[in-house]
Design an enzyme around this catalytic site. Structure first.
Site, PDB file in Angstrom:
ATOM      1  N   HIS A  19      -3.681  -5.155   0.564  1.00 33.16           N
ATOM      2  CA  HIS A  19      -3.108  -5.696   1.804  1.00 33.16           C
ATOM      3  C   HIS A  19      -3.166  -7.219   1.824  1.00 33.16           C
ATOM      4  O   HIS A  19      -4.069  -7.804   2.435  1.00 33.16           O
ATOM      5  CB  HIS A  19      -3.866  -5.128   3.011  1.00 33.16           C
ATOM      6  CG  HIS A  19      -3.623  -3.665   3.199  1.00 33.16           C
ATOM      7  ND1 HIS A  19      -2.542  -3.174   3.885  1.00 33.16           N
ATOM      8  CD2 HIS A  19      -4.293  -2.592   2.738  1.00 33.16           C
ATOM      9  CE1 HIS A  19      -2.567  -1.856   3.860  1.00 33.16           C
ATOM     10  NE2 HIS A  19      -3.619  -1.468   3.167  1.00 33.16           N
TER      11      HIS A  19
ATOM     12  N   CYS B 237       0.842  -1.201   0.000  1.00 33.51           N
ATOM     13  CA  CYS B 237       0.000   0.000   0.000  1.00 33.51           C
ATOM     14  C   CYS B 237       0.878   1.253   0.000  1.00 33.51           C
ATOM     15  O   CYS B 237       1.468   1.571  -1.025  1.00 33.51           O
ATOM     16  CB  CYS B 237      -0.986  -0.040   1.156  1.00 33.51           C
ATOM     17  SG  CYS B 237      -2.459   0.914   0.809  1.00 33.51           S
TER      18      CYS B 237
ATOM     19  N   GLU C 271      -1.493  -9.220   3.485  1.00 29.11           N
ATOM     20  CA  GLU C 271      -1.297  -9.775   4.835  1.00 29.11           C
ATOM     21  C   GLU C 271      -2.619 -10.147   5.500  1.00 29.11           C
ATOM     22  O   GLU C 271      -2.658 -11.002   6.384  1.00 29.11           O
ATOM     23  CB  GLU C 271      -0.510  -8.781   5.706  1.00 29.11           C
ATOM     24  CG  GLU C 271      -1.251  -7.511   6.158  1.00 29.11           C
ATOM     25  CD  GLU C 271      -1.212  -6.371   5.135  1.00 29.11           C
ATOM     26  OE1 GLU C 271      -0.915  -6.644   3.949  1.00 29.11           O
ATOM     27  OE2 GLU C 271      -1.494  -5.216   5.523  1.00 29.11           O
TER      28      GLU C 271
HETATM   29  N1  GLN Z   1      -2.035   6.622   2.801  1.00 29.23           N
HETATM   30  C1  GLN Z   1      -2.087   5.862   1.601  1.00 29.23           C
HETATM   31  C2  GLN Z   1      -3.423   5.982   0.893  1.00 29.23           C
HETATM   32  O1  GLN Z   1      -4.389   6.382   1.485  1.00 29.23           O
HETATM   33  C3  GLN Z   1      -1.773   4.422   1.859  1.00 29.23           C
HETATM   34  C4  GLN Z   1      -2.805   3.746   2.671  1.00 29.23           C
HETATM   35  C5  GLN Z   1      -2.326   2.477   3.282  1.00 29.23           C
HETATM   36  O2  GLN Z   1      -1.129   2.215   3.301  1.00 29.23           O
HETATM   37  N2  GLN Z   1      -3.227   1.679   3.815  1.00 29.23           N
HETATM   38  O3  GLN Z   1      -3.535   5.630  -0.262  1.00 29.23           O
END
Ligand code: GLN
Length: 547
Positions: free
Chosen positions: A519, A381, A521
């Site tokens: 994600h 992310c 994970e």
């Molecule tokens: N802050 C970033 C976004 O909103 C990444 C979000 C995250 O890592 N969950 O896209």
């Protein structure tokens, strides 16, 4: 219709109630039953989505896009049952529902009260999907005696009363402190906790007692006598080296048997614990060790990245190696001149998700180190966005590349290679967002499909060309740089089905350099390690052999 197990806690918090619930779920599955686990949280936030990871640990996202408590992550990791939006609720949400109904006029002018309106709302929640499984396990957050928790305790009391006899049982988790001076395990706090429960009309059927050692017969009998449970229903919960020992340890202590006895299920089906025996064998008998640096922001609190920590362990299970993860504060990489000295001891680098500007320049430097030194890099992310910004600056020569999430905050012009996502497709419909939207629940959340490029590294790792992964982000890599990135050796190897949103980047000419907008994970399990984590650790093992 499901049987219900309500799990409550007493004496102190953090005794591992979520883990005990998850392990019980796994044990009931091992006996052939279907289960679903639920968490009822007394806090007033509507959901944990807007809570700081320091406050609440990781936010666990479900396929259907709910931002929930990290205990749902434990539930999934132990049972493999995908959690849903309807598996987690807070007092805040309950009150919001009740007040929405009041505004709609559903209560026909009645005075709205905790009993029955709030408790009815809680009971309705508990009942959702009750015909789908053999056992529904409901964990009540907090400890008995908390003011916020009272409506939940009252609701489960009513619920059990309304069900036929024998359909609901109560498991209570407490602490038996060890007093070194007298060399004794003390039962009094547990007695008081049970007294507190009984004062609100609940009598535990099973006591799970967290203790440093085994519970001697004398204390067991005392607990049984004073707390009105059978001696066999006093189950010891000892400290474990790995959380994945919990199902086998609880089984040895008789937790599942005590629960089935309380339901008067006899004869109890025999358990098949092979899955857990294999996991434990792999954890206890590793054939090597790798070291992974996690460069992030909330590093003082491991719970902030709970699922990542666990998914790395799963990657180790898949490769039969021990994974030693160190959490490095990203800001360190902004201050230090020589970041190589900090990162050289590691076989792989992972940059996890995150929000806000603090530490981002450090993460970008870590990504650069991994890329140029050919150390395996996994960007998740925000970690993918960092890799993209690094690549834009150093490979595309866009020296002022940044993200709309933070660059420009100082008024300096910048090139937004990562931009604020204002529109995307969900189930064939456009979702629209603007900067004025409320913060809670408005990100791109939950499961989305991605198409993988044929012949790419990720297509090989997944063994598929279409995947579904969970998301939680507001910003997105700009697809318009695709050609330039590909010309400089960075492939956009996974895209949303409409081809507009980059989901995965990879560098083919690198041992392992992958960034994902989602994600992975959240879907990894000890008995089914996520393919990306399994392959990342495989690459770390190879790296460890080089040096
Ligand atoms: N802050 C970033 C976004 O909103 C990444 C979000 C995250 O890592 N969950 O896209």
């Amino acid at each position: 219709m499901a049987r219900f197990v309500f799990i409550t806690g007493g004496v102190v918090s953090s005794l591992g109630k979520g883990l005990a619930s998850a392990a019980l779920g796994a044990l009931l599955q091992a006996r052939g039953y279907s289960v679903r686990l639920r968490k009822l949280d007394p806090y007033l936030n509507v959901d944990p989505g807007t809570m700081s990871p320091y406050e609440h640990g990781e936010v666990f996202v479900t396929d259907d896009g709910a931002e929930t408590d990290l205990d749902l992550g434990h539930y999934e990791r132990f049972t493999g049952v995908a959690a849903r939006r309807t598996d987690s609720i807070s007092s805040g949400r309950i009150y919001q529902n009740v007040l929405d109904r009041e505004r709609r006029g559903d209560y026909l002018g009645k005075t709205i009260q905790v009993i029955p309106h709030v408790t009815d709302e809680i009971k309705d929640f508990i009942r959702i999907g009750e015909d789908e499984v053999d056992f529904m396990l409901c964990e009540i957050g907090g400890t008995v005696g908390d003011i916020e928790g009272l409506p939940f305790f009252e609701a489960i009391r009513q619920f059990a009363q309304e069900k036929p006899r024998g359909q609901c049982i109560f498991v209570h988790l407490t602490l038996l402190p060890f007093i070194a001076a007298s060399g004794e395990l003390k039962t009094k706090p547990t007695q008081h906790s049970v007294k507190e429960l009984r004062a609100i009309g609940l009598a535990p059927d099973v006591l799970v007692c967290r203790a440093e050692g085994p519970i001697p017969a004398r204390e067991r009998e005392k607990l049984a006598l004073f707390c009105n449970v059978r001696p066999e229903a006093v189950v010891a919960a000892q400290d474990l080296k790995s959380i994945y020992e919990a199902p086998l340890a609880y089984h040895r202590e008789g937790l599942d048997q005590a629960v089935l006895d309380a339901f008067m299920i006899s004869p109890a089906p025999r358990p098949n614990l092979a899955r857990w025996e294999d996991v434990i064998d792999r954890i206890h008998n590793p054939e090597g060790e790798v070291r992974v640096a996690i460069v992030g922001k909330y590093t003082q609190l491991e719970d902030a990245y709970k699922s990542i920590a666990e998914a790395l362990v799963h990657g180790g299970i898949a490769n039969r190696v021990r994974v030693r993860s160190d959490w490095l504060e990203a800001e360190l990489f902004e201050r230090e001149e020589d970041i190589a000295a900090l990162l050289e001891p590691y076989d792989a680098i992972l940059v996890p998700g995150g929000f806000g500007e603090r530490g981002t320049e450090g993460k970008i430097r870590a990504a650069e180190f991994a890329r140029t030194r050919k150390v395996p890099y996994f960007g998740i992310c925000l970690g993918m966005q960092m890799a993209v910004i690094e690549g834009a600056r150093n490979l595309l020569d866009l020296r002022d590349a940044g993200s709309e999430e933070f660059a420009g905050g100082d008024g300096q012009p910048f090139t937004p290679v990562v931009y604020y996502l204002k529109e995307w497709m969900k189930a064939g419909l456009a979702v629209r967002r603007s900067a004025e939207d409320a913060k809670g629940g408005t990100m791109r959340l939950g499961a989305y499909t991605a198409r993988l490029v044929e012949g790419s590294q990720v297509a090989g790792i997944y063994g598929a060309l279409e995947i579904s992964e969970r998301h939680r982000h507001r910003y997105e890599v700009d697809i318009k740089y695709r050609d330039r990135f590909e010309a400089s050796g960075v492939c956009l190897s996974g895209l949303s089905p409409d081809g507009r949103l980059p989901e995965i980047i990879e560098i083919p000419d690198h041992p392992w350099y992958i960034g994902v907008q989602f994600h992975p994970e959240l879907k990894s399990k000890p008995f089914e390690p996520h393919p990306l984590f399994a392959d990342f650790i495989r690459a770390a093992v190879e790296q460890s052999r080089l040096v």
